[in-house]
Design an enzyme around this catalytic site. Structure first.
Site, PDB file in Angstrom:
ATOM      1  N   ASN A  24       0.866  -1.184   0.000  1.00 32.59           N
ATOM      2  CA  ASN A  24       0.000   0.000   0.000  1.00 32.59           C
ATOM      3  C   ASN A  24       0.905   1.237   0.000  1.00 32.59           C
ATOM      4  OD1 ASN A  24      -1.833   2.030   0.499  1.00 32.59           O
ATOM      5  ND2 ASN A  24      -2.336   1.371   2.587  1.00 32.59           N
ATOM      6  N   TRP A  25       1.010   1.866  -1.174  1.00 29.46           N
ATOM      7  CA  TRP A  25       1.948   2.987  -1.298  1.00 29.46           C
ATOM      8  C   TRP A  25       1.413   4.288  -0.703  1.00 29.46           C
ATOM      9  CZ3 TRP A  25       4.172   2.515  -7.010  1.00 29.46           C
ATOM     10  CH2 TRP A  25       5.002   1.384  -7.080  1.00 29.46           C
ATOM     11  N   LYS A  26       0.127   4.297  -0.351  1.00 28.40           N
ATOM     12  CA  LYS A  26      -0.488   5.519   0.214  1.00 28.40           C
ATOM     13  C   LYS A  26      -0.250   6.698  -0.742  1.00 28.40           C
ATOM     14  CE  LYS A  26      -0.100   3.369   4.691  1.00 28.40           C
ATOM     15  NZ  LYS A  26      -0.008   3.490   6.134  1.00 28.40           N
ATOM     16  N   SER A  84       3.133  -2.097  10.511  1.00 32.36           N
ATOM     17  CA  SER A  84       4.574  -2.182  10.796  1.00 32.36           C
ATOM     18  C   SER A  84       5.176  -3.541  10.440  1.00 32.36           C
ATOM     19  CB  SER A  84       4.858  -1.819  12.251  1.00 32.36           C
ATOM     20  OG  SER A  84       4.457  -0.476  12.515  1.00 32.36           O
ATOM     21  N   GLU A 105      -6.875   4.993   7.694  1.00 28.47           N
ATOM     22  CA  GLU A 105      -6.563   6.392   7.344  1.00 28.47           C
ATOM     23  C   GLU A 105      -7.736   7.044   6.607  1.00 28.47           C
ATOM     24  OE1 GLU A 105      -2.765   5.680   5.485  1.00 28.47           O
ATOM     25  OE2 GLU A 105      -1.926   5.159   7.438  1.00 28.47           O
ATOM     26  N   GLY A 129       2.686  -1.121   4.357  1.00 31.69           N
ATOM     27  CA  GLY A 129       2.728   0.296   4.023  1.00 31.69           C
ATOM     28  C   GLY A 129       4.155   0.750   3.744  1.00 31.69           C
ATOM     29  N   HIS A 153      -9.704   1.479   4.906  1.00 34.83           N
ATOM     30  CA  HIS A 153      -8.416   1.648   5.598  1.00 34.83           C
ATOM     31  C   HIS A 153      -8.596   2.658   6.735  1.00 34.83           C
ATOM     32  CE1 HIS A 153      -4.254   2.728   6.380  1.00 34.83           C
ATOM     33  NE2 HIS A 153      -3.918   1.599   5.781  1.00 34.83           N
ATOM     34  N   GLY A 162       2.285   2.220  10.996  1.00 32.51           N
ATOM     35  CA  GLY A 162       3.277   3.286  10.908  1.00 32.51           C
ATOM     36  C   GLY A 162       3.975   3.614  12.217  1.00 32.51           C
ATOM     37  N   GLU A 209      -5.767  -4.826  10.581  1.00 29.59           N
ATOM     38  CA  GLU A 209      -4.760  -3.781  10.768  1.00 29.59           C
ATOM     39  C   GLU A 209      -5.061  -3.003  12.044  1.00 29.59           C
ATOM     40  OE1 GLU A 209      -2.525  -2.605   7.010  1.00 29.59           O
ATOM     41  OE2 GLU A 209      -4.236  -1.287   7.185  1.00 29.59           O
TER      42      GLU A 209
HETATM   43  P1  PGA Z   1       2.663   0.353   7.761  1.00 32.57           P
HETATM   44  O1  PGA Z   1       1.215   0.611   7.102  1.00 32.57           O
HETATM   45  O2  PGA Z   1       3.191  -0.920   7.160  1.00 32.57           O
HETATM   46  O3  PGA Z   1       3.473   1.569   7.342  1.00 32.57           O
HETATM   47  O4  PGA Z   1       2.461   0.256   9.219  1.00 32.57           O
HETATM   48  C1  PGA Z   1       0.320  -0.456   6.879  1.00 32.57           C
HETATM   49  C2  PGA Z   1      -0.936   0.074   6.270  1.00 32.57           C
HETATM   50  O5  PGA Z   1      -1.356   1.196   6.597  1.00 32.57           O
HETATM   51  O6  PGA Z   1      -1.577  -0.609   5.451  1.00 32.57           O
END
Ligand code: PGA
Length: 253
Positions: free
Chosen positions: A12-14, A213, A99, A234, A97, A173, A167
């Protein structure tokens, strides 16, 4: 080293990288180093999907979108529909997600999006996860409620279009991943919620991923002891070498 089994690993490149040129470079570097049949998906920002799809050699890497509109067409400025994403090359969409939820997405919105994804026979990667853990196990209730709401009105046969990504928000993150034991326990719980609300047979086919993470260092443990069916990655998906190490650790390549 983890034992070989087919896992799904989604990057997931966001909102990264900043340009199409950089996105192509990262994608090609990942593609070059991938072992055969590794079950990898990349979810780039949607303006990059079409170009990356063109260079997805032999479609070794599948493309996913990070979000979708629940609307299919019409006067909805700024919305991107499932048929658009599909025609650009996306086979799947990340839905719900944390976010997006933090920016106001509600369980009902997640449900509408999941319904749209199923209608157009793409795959919905449905994200669920508690904001924090307590000593009483209330977080199981949080995950159950999110899952039931996301899948409301869906038929057991439609579960073949569903991937669940557990998640925990506190792990995203932060560098604090869930322990393999916690990931395993939640995987079993999610499987049970699916079986109770649909059928055991259809529930058993739903891949249950872990995200939060994930790094090359914790992948083997989360795969073996956590027993998850794959990962939603991520930060570590933005560096080809790190992401490839995760794929190799997970697949035993
Ligand atoms: P992260 O993000 O690996 O940077 O913790 C995972 C995600 O948000 O899908």
């Amino acid at each position: 080293m983890a034992k070989k089994r087919q896992l799904l690993i989604v990057g997931n490149w966001k909102t990264n990288p900043g340009t199409l040129k950089e996105a192509k470079k990262l994608f090609l570097n990942i593609q070059k180093g991938l072992p055969q049949n590794s079950g990898v998906m990349i979810a780039p920002p949607s303006p990059f999907i079409s170009d990356l799809y063109q260079i997805a050699f032999g479609h070794k890497i599948k493309l996913a979108a990070q979000d979708v509109s629940s609307e299919v067409g019409g006067a909805f400025t700024g919305e991107v529909s499932l048929p658009m994403l599909k025609s650009a090359g996306a086979a799947a969409v990340i839905v719900g997600h944390s976010e997006r939820r933090a920016r106001g997405e509600k369980d009902e919105d997640v449900n509408k999006k999941v319904t749209a994804v199923i209608k157009y026979r793409a795959t919905a990667i449905v994200c669920v996860g508690e904001k924090s853990r307590d000593g009483h196990g209330n977080f199981f209730g949080v995950v159950e409620a999110q899952l039931k709401a996301a899948l409301k009105g869906i038929k057991a046969a439609d579960l073949k279009h569903i991937v669940v990504a557990y998640e925990p928000v506190w792990a995203i993150g932060t560098g604090n991943n869930a322990t393999p034991e916690d990931a395993h326990e939640m995987k079993l719980f999610i499987r049970k919620v699916l079986a109770d609300n649909f059928t055991r047979q259809s529930a058993d086919k739903v891949p249950i991923l872990y995200g939060g993470s994930v790094t090359p260092q914790n992948t083997a443990d989360l795969t073996e002891r956590g027993g998850v069916d794959g990962f939603l990655v991520g930060k570590a998906s933005l560096k080809a070498r790190e992401f490839l190490s995760i794929v190799n650790e997970a697949t035993g390549a």
